[in-house]
Write a protein that holds these residues in place. Structure first.
Motif, mmCIF file in Angstrom:
data_model
loop_
_atom_site.group_PDB
_atom_site.id
_atom_site.type_symbol
_atom_site.label_atom_id
_atom_site.label_comp_id
_atom_site.label_asym_id
_atom_site.label_seq_id
_atom_site.Cartn_x
_atom_site.Cartn_y
_atom_site.Cartn_z
ATOM 1 N N GLN A 223 -6.681 -43.781 20.323
ATOM 2 C CA GLN A 223 -7.384 -44.931 19.763
ATOM 3 C C GLN A 223 -7.272 -46.174 20.644
ATOM 4 O O GLN A 223 -8.157 -47.034 20.635
ATOM 5 N N THR A 228 -12.041 -50.538 18.645
ATOM 6 C CA THR A 228 -11.281 -50.723 17.406
ATOM 7 C C THR A 228 -11.818 -51.944 16.669
ATOM 8 O O THR A 228 -11.598 -53.084 17.082
ATOM 9 N N THR A 346 -18.930 -48.892 10.969
ATOM 10 C CA THR A 346 -17.776 -49.140 11.840
ATOM 11 C C THR A 346 -17.025 -47.852 12.166
ATOM 12 O O THR A 346 -16.384 -47.740 13.213
ATOM 13 N N ASN A 350 -16.077 -47.061 16.033
ATOM 14 C CA ASN A 350 -14.686 -46.902 16.458
ATOM 15 C C ASN A 350 -14.434 -45.607 17.233
ATOM 16 O O ASN A 350 -13.303 -45.338 17.628
#
Length: 507
Positions: A223, A228, A346, A350
């Protein structure tokens, strides 16, 4: 793209948004597809929260068109400001303090618009503008190359643990994205001509990472290498807004940053508008002063919400033109789609690899500082090349505003050097001399003119002819009057034609 016109409109006339929705809605969708990766990429390059780039795009799409009278311009976060934002956040200490500078910069733009400063861009030397853009391009390349190559430390040097410190998945995705961006314009099918290369690169990069998660987990990105945006649905948006830290008003750094943002954002907006108006098939002209007011209010709103600074941007604006957009409705459609993406998608955003966004910015930087630009300035000669190099070099070693100032000063020095060259032509016939003044003669030409007069031989007849001049400085008139008073001692006859009279010339 539709080509038939719903109505015949005179050049320069305003089109009705409601009557052109069939053109503006598809164009707005294309602009959204171009803007989405750019908003994220510019926020990444700026060292700012990725949400701030999207917020700036939303404000540029939904707020500025309500105030602007530019039919085709699209506003949003600009790559040209990324280096200022990155340095500014570090200088003032936090993004919340930086947001205060954005609000103040917007106020400065409103004042510039109200004071009718929109035409000042015409006084900016083109070599300085090109140097500014090239400097921005070089800085973008230097800042984004480590991310595109998978260097987690963000520096061009290899990490301390050697090759083991390279994120190979990011490197592969960065190289694939670069290849797609370079090849897309040349190889894309005609039926996909409106699909932007940046979006294709982001989609392919995201699919590659999703495939790696299932087939080759060792290459899959964690990630920290992905976009993010900390939203969990529409309700959480308000909780993620970064309100300005008004205590930053006590710092002089905040005010200096606001001045830099306001000046550079205004300059970039005005330059973009000049280019967009030339692309407009209806030849409409944007009121520049009103645009500065609109951009200023938009920046203040963006700063209050925790968004990046905004300018009119040529890449999204030209995409709007080429997609068939006709009115401000296209820009608002793109803003509404950005808002929808933030509120509802989102989870998908992401999953986008940061390396693909860095690749987009590398290509953007190359276009701003491509070798052809340097060759062009070289061919134009020293008077254009030196201010260009001075601006570029000063930006790289100082900052954007100081770099522009250095470039302007160097350009002024060259202009003065050219202006101080011989302000006349001299024709001699025996002892008869005719000094013909050039079109404009200023006070700094006085020394050269007096030197020529002092070199006249005794007994000469001298005619100073100003009939071809549009402007003759009063200092020149006084200097001729003073020489008239001393010429008789050397038996020189002086005749002055079409220069004007002053008390010093009275006989």
């Amino acid at each position: 793209m539709k080509t038939s016109s719903p109505e015949v409109t005179a050049a320069g006339a305003e089109l009705s948004p409601l009557k052109n929705l069939s053109f503006d809605v598809p164009a707005g969708l294309v602009v959204f597809l171009v803007a989405l990766p750019l908003c994220l990429g510019i926020a990444l390059a700026s060292g700012a929260p990725l949400l701030s780039g999207l917020l700036a795009g939303i404000v540029g799409g939904l707020i500025i068109p309500l105030l602007s009278r530019s039919p085709l311009s699209v506003s949003g976060p600009a790559a040209g400001l990324a280096t200022i934002v990155l340095a500014g956040i570090q200088k003032v200490g936090s993004f919340e303090a930086f947001a205060v500078a954005v609000v103040l910069a917007g106020g400065l733009q409103v004042l510039l618009g109200v004071s009718r400063a929109g035409r000042l861009v015409a006084f900016m030397p083109s070599s300085v503008i090109k140097g500014m853009l090239a400097g921005i391009g070089v800085l973008l390349i230097l800042k984004q190359l480590p991310h595109a190559l998978g260097l987690a430390g963000g520096k061009l040097a290899l990490p301390s643990q050697g090759l083991a410190g390279i994120e190979w998945g990011a490197l592969v995705i960065g190289l694939v994205s670069l290849g797609l961006l370079v090849a897309w314009d040349k190889l894309r099918p005609k039926r996909l001509s409106l699909l932007p290369g940046a979006l294709v690169a982001v989609l392919i990069a995201t699919l590659l990472n999703e495939l790696a998660l299932r087939v080759w987990p060792g290459l899959a990105l964690g990630q920290s290498f992905l976009v993010t945006i900390p939203l969990e649905g529409p309700a959480s948006l308000l909780t993620q807004l970064r309100a300005p830290d008004w205590s930053a008003l006590r710092s002089m750094d905040t005010w200096v940053l606001a001045l830099t943002l306001g000046v550079v954002a205004s300059l970039e907006t005005l330059l973009s508008l000049q280019a967009v108006d030339k692309l407009d098939p209806y030849r409409r002209q944007t009121p520049l002063n009103r645009e500065l007011v609109a951009q200023g209010l938009g920046n203040s709103v963006s700063g209050l919400l925790g968004g990046l600074p905004i300018t009119s941007v040529i890449v999204r604006s030209s995409a709007n033109v080429h997609a068939g957009g006709r009115t401000r409705a296209a820009t608002m459609v793109h803003g509404a789609l950005l808002l929808g993406a933030v509120m509802l998608a989102t989870g998908l955003l992401n999953r986008i690899p940061l390396a693909s966004l860095a690749a987009i910015l590398l290509v953007t930087g190359y276009k701003l500082a491509k070798p052809a630009l340097f060759r062009e300035l070289y061919r134009l000669g020293v008077a254009q090349l030196v201010p260009f190099i001075a601006t570029l070099g000063a930006i790289l070693v100082t900052d954007l505003l100081r770099g522009i100032l250095v470039g302007v000063l160097v350009s002024v020095a060259f202009a003065l050097r050219n202006a101080m060259r011989t302000p006349y032509t001299l024709k001699r016939e025996g002892e008869h001399f005719v000094i013909s003044l050039k079109r404009d003669v200023y006070f700094f030409n006085k020394a050269a003119l007096l030197e020529a007069l002092e070199q006249m031989p005794e007994g000469a007849r001298v005619v100073v002819d100003g009939s071809d001049s549009d402007f003759i400085d009063h200092d020149i008139v006084e200097a001729l009057g003073h020489f008239r008073g001393t010429a008789s001692r050397r038996n020189i006859q002086l005749e002055v034609r079409d220069v004007g009279r002053a008390p010093a010339m009275a006989v």
